[in-house]
Design a protein around this motif. Sequence first.
Motif, mmCIF file in Angstrom:
data_model
loop_
_atom_site.group_PDB
_atom_site.id
_atom_site.type_symbol
_atom_site.label_atom_id
_atom_site.label_comp_id
_atom_site.label_asym_id
_atom_site.label_seq_id
_atom_site.Cartn_x
_atom_site.Cartn_y
_atom_site.Cartn_z
ATOM 1 N N UNK A 157 27.710 -54.358 21.182
ATOM 2 C CA UNK A 157 27.837 -53.907 22.567
ATOM 3 C C UNK A 157 26.672 -52.991 22.898
ATOM 4 N N UNK A 158 25.926 -53.343 23.922
ATOM 5 C CA UNK A 158 24.807 -52.511 24.347
ATOM 6 C C UNK A 158 25.335 -51.389 25.231
ATOM 7 N N UNK A 159 24.782 -50.189 25.051
ATOM 8 C CA UNK A 159 25.276 -49.035 25.801
ATOM 9 C C UNK A 159 24.133 -48.057 26.045
ATOM 10 N N UNK A 160 24.145 -47.436 27.216
ATOM 11 C CA UNK A 160 23.180 -46.381 27.492
ATOM 12 C C UNK A 160 23.398 -45.232 26.507
ATOM 13 N N UNK A 161 22.317 -44.566 26.163
ATOM 14 C CA UNK A 161 22.410 -43.431 25.251
ATOM 15 C C UNK A 161 23.129 -42.266 25.936
ATOM 16 N N UNK A 162 23.458 -41.257 25.154
ATOM 17 C CA UNK A 162 24.169 -40.101 25.694
ATOM 18 C C UNK A 162 23.370 -39.408 26.799
ATOM 19 N N UNK A 163 22.030 -39.490 26.690
ATOM 20 C CA UNK A 163 21.207 -38.872 27.738
ATOM 21 C C UNK A 163 21.017 -39.785 28.946
ATOM 22 N N UNK A 182 25.233 -57.459 29.203
ATOM 23 C CA UNK A 182 25.713 -56.273 29.918
ATOM 24 C C UNK A 182 25.427 -55.001 29.106
ATOM 25 N N UNK A 183 25.054 -53.954 29.811
ATOM 26 C CA UNK A 183 24.809 -52.653 29.178
ATOM 27 C C UNK A 183 25.826 -51.672 29.740
ATOM 28 N N UNK A 184 26.661 -51.149 28.866
ATOM 29 C CA UNK A 184 27.758 -50.295 29.298
ATOM 30 C C UNK A 184 27.294 -48.870 29.544
ATOM 31 N N UNK A 185 28.083 -48.149 30.322
ATOM 32 C CA UNK A 185 27.790 -46.754 30.634
ATOM 33 C C UNK A 185 27.901 -45.894 29.383
ATOM 34 N N UNK A 186 27.222 -44.775 29.400
ATOM 35 C CA UNK A 186 27.170 -43.899 28.230
ATOM 36 C C UNK A 186 28.491 -43.193 27.958
ATOM 37 N N UNK A 188 33.387 -45.755 28.746
ATOM 38 C CA UNK A 188 34.456 -46.338 29.566
ATOM 39 C C UNK A 188 34.461 -47.860 29.542
ATOM 40 N N UNK A 189 33.346 -48.455 29.131
ATOM 41 C CA UNK A 189 33.240 -49.912 29.146
ATOM 42 C C UNK A 189 32.713 -50.456 30.451
ATOM 43 N N UNK A 190 32.507 -49.582 31.427
ATOM 44 C CA UNK A 190 31.955 -50.023 32.711
ATOM 45 C C UNK A 190 30.526 -50.526 32.519
ATOM 46 N N UNK A 191 30.214 -51.660 33.141
ATOM 47 C CA UNK A 191 28.862 -52.219 33.053
ATOM 48 C C UNK A 191 27.969 -51.477 34.037
ATOM 49 N N UNK A 192 27.014 -50.716 33.502
ATOM 50 C CA UNK A 192 26.130 -49.925 34.361
ATOM 51 C C UNK A 192 24.880 -50.697 34.741
ATOM 52 N N UNK A 193 24.592 -51.753 33.993
ATOM 53 C CA UNK A 193 23.376 -52.549 34.235
ATOM 54 C C UNK A 193 23.480 -53.809 33.380
ATOM 55 N N UNK A 214 14.983 -47.335 31.335
ATOM 56 C CA UNK A 214 15.975 -47.321 32.403
ATOM 57 C C UNK A 214 16.852 -46.079 32.279
ATOM 58 N N UNK A 215 17.398 -45.637 33.402
ATOM 59 C CA UNK A 215 18.389 -44.559 33.393
ATOM 60 C C UNK A 215 19.618 -45.054 34.141
ATOM 61 N N UNK A 216 20.782 -44.790 33.558
ATOM 62 C CA UNK A 216 21.999 -45.380 34.130
ATOM 63 C C UNK A 216 22.317 -44.859 35.525
ATOM 64 N N UNK A 217 21.772 -43.712 35.914
ATOM 65 C CA UNK A 217 22.012 -43.201 37.262
ATOM 66 C C UNK A 217 21.260 -43.990 38.316
ATOM 67 N N UNK A 218 20.153 -44.674 37.890
ATOM 68 C CA UNK A 218 19.352 -45.466 38.830
ATOM 69 C C UNK A 218 18.499 -46.463 38.044
ATOM 70 N N UNK A 219 19.116 -47.526 37.528
ATOM 71 C CA UNK A 219 18.354 -48.499 36.729
ATOM 72 C C UNK A 219 17.175 -49.099 37.485
ATOM 73 N N UNK A 220 17.295 -49.256 38.788
ATOM 74 C CA UNK A 220 16.208 -49.858 39.574
ATOM 75 C C UNK A 220 14.997 -48.945 39.661
ATOM 76 N N UNK A 221 15.172 -47.676 39.340
ATOM 77 C CA UNK A 221 14.049 -46.745 39.349
ATOM 78 C C UNK A 221 13.383 -46.652 37.988
ATOM 79 N N UNK A 222 13.365 -47.751 37.285
ATOM 80 C CA UNK A 222 12.842 -47.805 35.916
ATOM 81 C C UNK A 222 11.355 -47.461 35.850
#
Length: 488
Positions: free
Chosen positions: A3-9, A213-217, A220-225, A414-422
């Motif tokens: 499972x891919x997931x954003x890091x804690x940061x 799918x990349x889950x939120x840090x 929760x399992x929510x797909x953030x990107x 990428x940052x989970x708060x704004x992946x499009x602002x990569x």
Amino acid sequence: MTNLRFREDGSFRVLQMADIQDGPNVLPDTIRLIREAIRKADPDLVVFTGDQIRGYDPAYIDTFLRRRGEEPGARVRAVTEVEAKLRGIKRRARNRVNNRLLAMKSDGSNPDVQQTASTASTTSTLVYSTTSDPQDAPTTLDELMDETRDKVRRTFAGFLGPVIEAEVPFAATYGNHDFQCGILADEQDGIYREFPGCLNPVDSLEPGTFALPIEASDGSGRVAMSVMMVNSGDYAGKPEENDAQYPAYVVNPRGLDLADSDGYGTPSPEAIDWLGAVQSELGERNGDGKPVPAIAFQHIPPQEFYDCLKEVPAWTPNAVEGARTHAGHCYVLNHEICRPGSRLGEAIGCADENVGEVDALREAGGYFALFCGHDHKNAFVGHAHGIDLGYAPTCGFECYGPKSRYRGIRLFEFHESNPAGYVTRMLTWGDLVGRYSSNEVRVWFEDHCVTGAISMRNELRRPQVFAVLSGAMSLGFMAVIRSLVKKR
């Protein structure tokens, strides 16, 4: 599956590796570049965007497929024949009594050519070596295909080595040369899955088309990107049309191999529909029905990539002439919409047909970028049609491409708060290793490869090349004048 997931940061890093395009013995420089890029980037995911395999390499000469649907080894490129002789590789002559029974019957909906070869094992023709070596005893086509499978595994093991050592998960899609070794994408998918960390799913829509799918840090399992891998096809044209074109191919194999008389392929209609359907599935998974931020990776770029360029007069320095449907027009980067550091080194090798992929991305919602490989010298990122369109150049050293210092791997942050602002940048050989590779003579020829009138004109538009040729012609002219004066 991992499972891919954003890091804690809240960060997530991806490396795009394009056009490794090597044979069973992957060059050390390519492996070193991959290793150094991983060490520098500390990625969470590596994506391979096609043409990992140099399908026309002499190592695959006995099972080479110019096009899907042909008999393995039946129609080998003249260039490959010459390279095989230089390397001391000898083709095996085949008794073609049962050609029709052994001919591949694959098409876009059922690309399993290996199944055809194996089910025809009772009627396999014998293949005889042209050498007198005892180990080259009569060999069946099935055995040749097994040898090719082992060579494909060696290729994968070579460039995947640094990825596996670093324990980074990876995913791969396919280009227009991978299948030419004789092993098609569906079987290559299975070989990839033999290696630890492979994320290519067994139940994908088609080989090379699937979502990551990349889950939120927060766990929760929510797909953030999501990262979307898309199989962009290989070549246009149907098998019977390719057969009719074969006489022209014999006369000009090098020219036709670059883009073929029917041009490059496109994503299948099913893949185009999937781009929207998968967003609906991810929205349902999140419970809000909304498309998730997504970036797509594939091999062959769509026609919209030309909209990142600006047409200029033919005499403009460093301009490149368009290919096929864009032939006769010269282009440079449109810096108003392209990011700093972008590079245009060759024409955009898109398909002749626009199947509406970019429109589908926009209509589906969520997609903010599409990145490709295929055109080894290009490394630009532009914004057109409401989406980022970008390239990674070749990271291999066994194929044509730019100077060593410009070959590299693209990093995305990428940052989970704004992946499009990569943020994205190139990790090049020049930055990671040094200015020169271990074989600069080969790289020089690969950088200045001329295959026709268009590439010749593009070379002459390069100021350094034009200056050298002008100087040489001036010296030659002066030498002629001196010799005429002396005779008087």
